[in-house]
Design a protein around this motif. Sequence first.
Motif, mmCIF file in Angstrom:
data_model
loop_
_atom_site.group_PDB
_atom_site.id
_atom_site.type_symbol
_atom_site.label_atom_id
_atom_site.label_comp_id
_atom_site.label_asym_id
_atom_site.label_seq_id
_atom_site.Cartn_x
_atom_site.Cartn_y
_atom_site.Cartn_z
ATOM 1 N N TYR A 32 0.875 -1.253 0.111
ATOM 2 C CA TYR A 32 0.142 0.096 -0.044
ATOM 3 C C TYR A 32 0.811 1.448 0.053
ATOM 4 N N ARG A 33 1.787 1.127 0.859
ATOM 5 C CA ARG A 33 2.870 2.177 0.604
ATOM 6 C C ARG A 33 3.294 2.683 -0.969
ATOM 7 N N THR A 36 0.636 4.285 -2.691
ATOM 8 C CA THR A 36 0.521 5.789 -2.127
ATOM 9 C C THR A 36 1.413 6.711 -2.706
ATOM 10 N N ALA A 62 -4.067 6.367 -5.025
ATOM 11 C CA ALA A 62 -3.139 6.606 -3.821
ATOM 12 C C ALA A 62 -3.731 6.788 -2.673
ATOM 13 N N ILE A 63 -4.833 7.790 -2.704
ATOM 14 C CA ILE A 63 -5.481 8.149 -1.438
ATOM 15 C C ILE A 63 -6.109 6.698 -0.885
ATOM 16 N N ASN A 66 -3.727 4.653 0.959
ATOM 17 C CA ASN A 66 -3.295 5.278 2.263
ATOM 18 C C ASN A 66 -4.051 4.845 3.407
ATOM 19 N N VAL A 76 -1.103 11.625 3.403
ATOM 20 C CA VAL A 76 -2.538 12.106 2.909
ATOM 21 C C VAL A 76 -2.479 13.463 2.378
ATOM 22 N N ASN A 79 -1.339 14.190 -1.253
ATOM 23 C CA ASN A 79 -2.150 13.494 -2.251
ATOM 24 C C ASN A 79 -3.509 14.513 -2.425
#
Length: 168
Positions: A32-33, A36, A62-63, A66, A76, A79
């Motif tokens: 997930y990183r 993001t 990406a959001i 996160n 966050v 983004n």
Amino acid sequence: SLGGIEKDRGNPKGAIEDYQQAVDISKQIENYRGMTDAGGLLAQVYESTNDLTDALKSINLAIDANTHIPEELYLVPRNLATKAEITAKMGNVRDSDALYRKSIALVDRIIQHASTINIQRQMLSEMSDVYSGYFASLCAQKRYDEALQILENVRGRVETEALLHHAK
């Protein structure tokens, strides 16, 4: 990293390919990183080429990614600011303003809970594009008083937190 190199070399097509590959690999391994980071950078390149539809898809990815790593909330605001820029370019200024306000509120909360004044200053420095983006957006809308207020709020926050930490 390759996407950044291609972007710096003025090759947005190459940057898009590299960032998309990073996003795809990150999805496959549920990183997930990676989604993001690469998704945010991919959105910025799409935005720079005026491919706003793909930019919006990338920043939303990406959001969303996160949300799976809440301990990295500091990713966050940037983004959200990118999404605000894309949204404004798509003609939705009201939603753009709301996204900038939400982004700034998150930065303010993060700064408020920082353990030292140096960490607060570093966070403000790293998130300066959030404030400057909103400032530019407000200026483009000819809302100069509000734009200047954004800058004053940032300066006031640094001074207030310095005084509070000095008093402790």
